[in-house]
Design a protein around this motif. Structure first.
Motif, PDB file in Angstrom:
ATOM      1  N   SER A 246       0.867  -1.170   0.000  1.00 25.13           N
ATOM      2  CA  SER A 246       0.000   0.000   0.000  1.00 25.13           C
ATOM      3  C   SER A 246       0.904   1.220   0.000  1.00 25.13           C
ATOM      4  CB  SER A 246      -0.919   0.005   1.217  1.00 25.13           C
ATOM      5  OG  SER A 246      -1.696   1.189   1.255  1.00 25.13           O
ATOM      6  N   GLY A 247       0.894   1.947  -1.105  1.00 32.98           N
ATOM      7  CA  GLY A 247       1.801   3.076  -1.228  1.00 32.98           C
ATOM      8  C   GLY A 247       3.229   2.597  -1.252  1.00 32.98           C
ATOM      9  N   THR A 248       4.035   3.046  -0.280  1.00 32.93           N
ATOM     10  CA  THR A 248       5.434   2.605  -0.206  1.00 32.93           C
ATOM     11  C   THR A 248       5.667   1.730   1.026  1.00 32.93           C
ATOM     12  OG1 THR A 248       6.034   4.648   0.947  1.00 32.93           O
ATOM     13  CG2 THR A 248       6.285   4.624  -1.442  1.00 32.93           C
ATOM     14  N   SER A 249       4.588   1.108   1.506  1.00 34.20           N
ATOM     15  CA  SER A 249       4.687   0.214   2.660  1.00 34.20           C
ATOM     16  C   SER A 249       4.173  -1.162   2.292  1.00 34.20           C
ATOM     17  CB  SER A 249       3.880   0.759   3.847  1.00 34.20           C
ATOM     18  OG  SER A 249       4.391   2.001   4.284  1.00 34.20           O
ATOM     19  N   ILE A 250       4.588  -2.151   3.058  1.00 30.50           N
ATOM     20  CA  ILE A 250       4.076  -3.504   2.891  1.00 30.50           C
ATOM     21  C   ILE A 250       3.762  -4.070   4.265  1.00 30.50           C
ATOM     22  CG2 ILE A 250       6.415  -4.520   2.884  1.00 30.50           C
ATOM     23  CD1 ILE A 250       5.283  -6.619   0.862  1.00 30.50           C
ATOM     24  N   SER A 251       2.624  -4.736   4.378  1.00 26.61           N
ATOM     25  CA  SER A 251       2.219  -5.365   5.633  1.00 26.61           C
ATOM     26  C   SER A 251       1.940  -6.830   5.369  1.00 26.61           C
ATOM     27  CB  SER A 251       0.970  -4.682   6.205  1.00 26.61           C
ATOM     28  OG  SER A 251      -0.096  -4.733   5.270  1.00 26.61           O
ATOM     29  N   PHE A 252       2.091  -7.650   6.422  1.00 25.15           N
ATOM     30  CA  PHE A 252       1.970  -9.093   6.247  1.00 25.15           C
ATOM     31  C   PHE A 252       0.933  -9.681   7.186  1.00 25.15           C
ATOM     32  CE2 PHE A 252       6.104  -8.269   4.448  1.00 25.15           C
ATOM     33  CZ  PHE A 252       6.143  -9.121   3.355  1.00 25.15           C
ATOM     34  N   GLY A 253       0.301 -10.761   6.710  1.00 25.97           N
ATOM     35  CA  GLY A 253      -0.572 -11.549   7.560  1.00 25.97           C
ATOM     36  C   GLY A 253       0.246 -12.527   8.379  1.00 25.97           C
ATOM     37  N   SER A 254      -0.440 -13.444   9.028  1.00 23.70           N
ATOM     38  CA  SER A 254       0.230 -14.429   9.881  1.00 23.70           C
ATOM     39  C   SER A 254       0.959 -15.464   9.035  1.00 23.70           C
ATOM     40  CB  SER A 254      -0.786 -15.133  10.781  1.00 23.70           C
ATOM     41  OG  SER A 254      -1.452 -14.180  11.588  1.00 23.70           O
TER      42      SER A 254
END
Length: 859
Positions: A246-254
């Motif tokens: 999202s944009g210049t970030s990345i997030s992760f699930g479990s």
């Protein structure tokens, strides 16, 4: 090419020579020689093949990373030049099962931990590496390929610490490159999201991803997620996470476990055919063998099937790519159990598992640094590696899976329109009647017929007296003057009479209306769906909760409603009408409206598509049983009526209506009790909510009953089928021609030389024939039908032979040679010549349907 019609505001048609047979109603493309052909596909089979290894660069190469430039159709291999120093990229061109490379181009004078990826949107190569001349910082550059070389933009630092274990992947949904790496001093894993603009690259803030640095990323293009496979830092189990940019970030699930053992040498890939992630790895659980697991992404989670071994040998330097031509995953690796040779293996995903072929040996010498890329232009996998047995040179081999290549002659530019058939070829057809065909080997009463223009089938509804009077229907297929039938289907498991059926062209459904004698003789309707030569039905719906009879139905194509006229015995036998709306396999109704406040009999109904009005003809018991007609207007689920008009000042019966769309007239056929019971017809003209009539014309000078009229739009004739009491009740047909407000008839023709009853007819506008259904009293009262062909000259609209002139419906024309379209739906030309509702590749817009059989050509 000859254009028919010069007015640009009117639809046009071209006459062009056909190359090959050109069926009517097919999408057409222009060939290089100016002829036209149907859109088609050709298939070419390719066998499995492995080319010989060849030297890519005569330098000691290490740390290879590969990708494919899909804009320039080049294989890109990044490597460490241990002979001359620094990091370089070589650009390769595939030919068959060989690959040749240009001279390697330096992107850094000192580098390590290379990873190369390709930004499809920007058309650029992204090289990520540790810069040994700048404090071992993580650095990235944009590369632009030209021919067999590459140039680079300005370097960008994405991590200001000693950076190791760099891997990258391009997210085509976000239009970003995700760069994963570790802090070589303090440990820990990070990600930076990079954006390419021209020859420059920018990154956002560092994302601490908290996983072991020895990971492998891939992009799931179905779910638009980045997936990383890694060894869990505490257990070393094979694990994976789903990431969202999202944009210049990345997030992760479990995290999810794909191997409950320690793993190494991990490579992740995505199978775009099955929509699955495939992770290949070394399973350290005892056997030290190569294994793979198939993962399914759902939201921000991933789950895995049971792992499958692809080799019993120890592996290292694992690389995996998806072969989109063969729809197989190709895993390349060093076989550490057999002299460190290069191997590859091909596997096919099915569900949550994968099956593998026997591994193939690529290089018999000792190798390291294996990487691979799939060339989607040549449909081959290029495996590159350091060949210890040959001076450590960078070496490559080309592998082709067995596959079938399907090509099409359709491009985004050559679609011209739809084939309209043979130009200026007229077929003179005589009047003809086919042989009688039994559709029900039992006593059949209350027969009615309609034509389903979506499936191009005739549907006949009737009472099966030998099966407890059950309401039954059967589907017929016309071929010339012959007709064949599927198996009869019960629509009411009770005594059903007074049947009438109609086709709703908006929903592409059949509606059967009937009197349910086993349910207090209520007026009932049921929706049928034709499929092939059968028909299935929804649940019957009561529209009149009273004893009612003499049902007749029509379809109002202006309001897309079914209108039913009937005699309401529960309301003083008044003439009544009701509006029905089909939805799925059901029908709902508005409130009933009385159109005649007197005893009403011998009712029939038709839709006038010129005035968008419903016309009901009937015997008016409140006015000496005179023949009377009334005009109805549908609004929503209601219907209102104008004033009734007498069309015959005498008692009438056996009333039957049809609409002549060439002359925009309603034709009423009836038995004239005031004129010796002769078969008679009259032409009505609708104006507003009124109808006026011309002079009546006799079509049968004898007592005439069981009249059924249909309009033949191919010959612009009214066809009246009936029982001739003056000729032993033989089934007979008369053909009428409307002129102004008059109608004239030719000589009657017998279609059944035996006593007949319960005549029903419909016009099949696919075969341009009238189908007459009836009870054959002379043959055990069986339900029977014949096909009637009017005499006349017909424009041939069938297949065009090779070399003949073809009529091509150009942009703006209405192609009327379609089947099964949905009005209001956009259609695209498919590469096999069919029409579909989603774009193919290439995307070519065919047009918009205005009816099941009509398409406005757009292109």
């Amino acid at each position: 090419m000859r254009i028919i019609g010069n007015d640009p505001s009117t639809p046009r048609q071209a006459q062009i020579v056909a190359s090959g047979t050109l069926p009517s109603g097919q999408p057409v493309v222009v060939n290089a020689d100016g002829t036209v052909s149907v859109v088609s596909e050709t298939s070419t089979d390719f066998t499995e093949s492995l080319g010989s290894p060849s030297v890519s660069q005569t330098v000691w190469a290490d740390g290879t990373s590969s990708t494919f430039d899909s804009v320039n159709n080049k294989v890109i291999v990044a490597y460490l030049d241990q002979t001359n120093g620094g990091g370089k990229i070589a650009v390769g061109t595939v030919s068959g099962t060989s690959v040749s490379f240009g001279t390697g181009v330096s992107f850094a004078s000192s580098a390590n931990y290379l990873s190369v990826s390709f930004d499809d949107a920007a058309g650029k190569v992204v090289i990520s590496y540790m810069d040994g001349n700048n404090s071992s910082y993580g650095t990235a550059k944009v590369g632009t390929v030209s021919g067999s070389t590459i140039s680079f933009g300005t370097a960008l630092v994405f991590s200001s610490f000693n950076t190791g274990s760099i891997k990258s992947v391009y997210d085509s949904n976000a239009g970003k490159t995700a760069i994963f790496y570790s802090n070589a001093v303090s440990g820990g894993g990070y990600a930076s999201i990079a954006t390419v603009s021209g020859t420059d690259i920018t990154v956002g803030s560092q994302n601490n991803i908290g996983v072991h640095p020895g990971l492998s990323p891939t992009f799931d293009s179905v779910n638009n997620k980045v997936v990383i496979a890694y060894a869990d830092v505490s257990t070393n189990y094979g694990s994976a996470k789903v990431g969202t940019i999202s944009g210049t970030s990345i997030s992760f699930g479990s995290g999810a476990v794909y191997e409950s053992n320690a793993v190494e040498e991990i490579a992740a890939g995505f199978d775009a055919n099955s929509g699955k992630v495939v992770v290949a790895y070394l399973d350290r659980g005892g056997a030290d063998d190569g294994a793979a697991a198939v993962g399914t992404v759902s939201g921000t989670s991933i789950s895995f099937g049971t792992a499958v071994d692809f080799t019993q040998d120890r592996i290292s330097y694992t690389s995996i790519v998806f072969d989109s031509a063969a729809n197989r995953m190709v895993i390349s690796y060093r076989n550490s159990s057999t002299n460190d040779n290069t191997y590859l293996v091909s596997g096919a995903v099915s569900g949550t598992s994968i099956t593998f072929d026997t591994p193939l040996i690529v290089e018999t010498g000792t190798v390291t640094s294996v990487s691979s890329a799939f060339d989607s232009n040549s449909n081959v996998t290029v495996v590159s590696y350091r060949d210890w047995g040959n001076s450590n040179y960078l070496t490559s081999a080309v592998f082709r899976n067995a596959y079938t290549q399907v090509d099409t002659n359709l491009t985004s530019e050559n679609y011209i329109g739809m084939s309209g058939g043979v130009v200026n070829k007229i077929a003179a057809l005589p009047q003809a009647i086919g042989d009688p065909v039994v559709f029900e080997s039992a006593t059949s009463d209350f027969i009615s017929a309609t034509f389903d223009s979506n499936s191009n089938k005739v549907v006949i509804a009737y009472t099966d007296d030998d099966n407890l009077g059950y309401g039954t229907a059967v589907v017929g297929t016309v071929n010339g003057t012959a007709i064949s039938f599927g198996s009869p289907v019960v629509f009411e498991s009770g005594y059903a009479t007074q049947t009438s059926c109609v086709f709703d062209s908006s929903s592409n459904k059949i509606v059967v209306v009937y009197r349910d004698n086993d349910n207090s003789s209520y007026g009932t309707a049921v929706v049928g769906t034709v499929s092939g030569t059968s028909i299935s039905f929804g649940t019957p719906v009561v529209f009149e909760s009273a004893n009612s009879t003499e049902f007749e139905a029509t379809f109002d194509s202006n309001s897309n409603k079914v209108v039913i006229a009937y005699k309401d015995l529960g309301n003083s036998s008044y003439g009544t009408a009701i509006v029905g709306t089909v939805s799925g396999t059901s029908i709902s109704f508005g409130s009933a409206a009385v159109f005649e406040s007197a005893t009403t009999s011998d009712i029939d109904i038709a839709f006038d598509s010129s005035s968008n009005k419903v016309v009901i003809g009937y015997q008016d018991g409140g006015n000496s049983q005179y023949g009377t007609a009334i005009v109805g207007t549908v609004s929503g689920t209601s219907i209102s009526f104008g004033s009734a008009a007498v069309f015959e000042s005498a008692e009438v019966s056996s009333t039957s209506l049809t609409f002549d769309s060439a002359n925009n007239k309603v034709v009423i056929a009836y038995r004239d009790h005031g004129n010796s019971n002769y078969g008679t017809a009259i032409v009505g003209t609708v104006s507003g909510t009124s109808i006026s009539f011309g002079s009546a014309a006799v079509f049968e000078s004898a007592t005439t009953v069981q009249i059924s009229a249909a309009y033949d739009s191919s010959s612009n004739k009214v066809v009246v089928a009936y029982v001739d009491n003056g000729n032993s009740n033989h089934g007979t047909v008369a053909v009428g021609t409307v002129s102004g407000t008059s109608i004239s008839f030719g000589s009657p023709v017998v279609f059944e030389s035996a006593s007949t009853s319960y005549v029903g007819s419909t016009f099949d506008d696919n075969s341009n024939r009238v189908v007459i259904a009836y009870k054959d009293v002379g043959n055990s009262n069986y339900g029977t039908s014949v096909v009637f062909q009017n005499a006349g000259d017909y424009l041939v609209s069938g297949s065009v032979a090779d070399g003949d002139n073809a009529a091509i419906n150009l942009k703006g024309a209405v192609d009327e040679n379609q089947v099964g379209l949905t009005a209001g739906q956009s259609y695209y030309v498919q590469t096999d010549g069919t029409l579909g509702t989603t774009p193919a590749d290439p995307s070519v817009f065919a047009g918009t349907a205005v009816a099941a059989t009509k398409l406005i050509v757009k292109g």
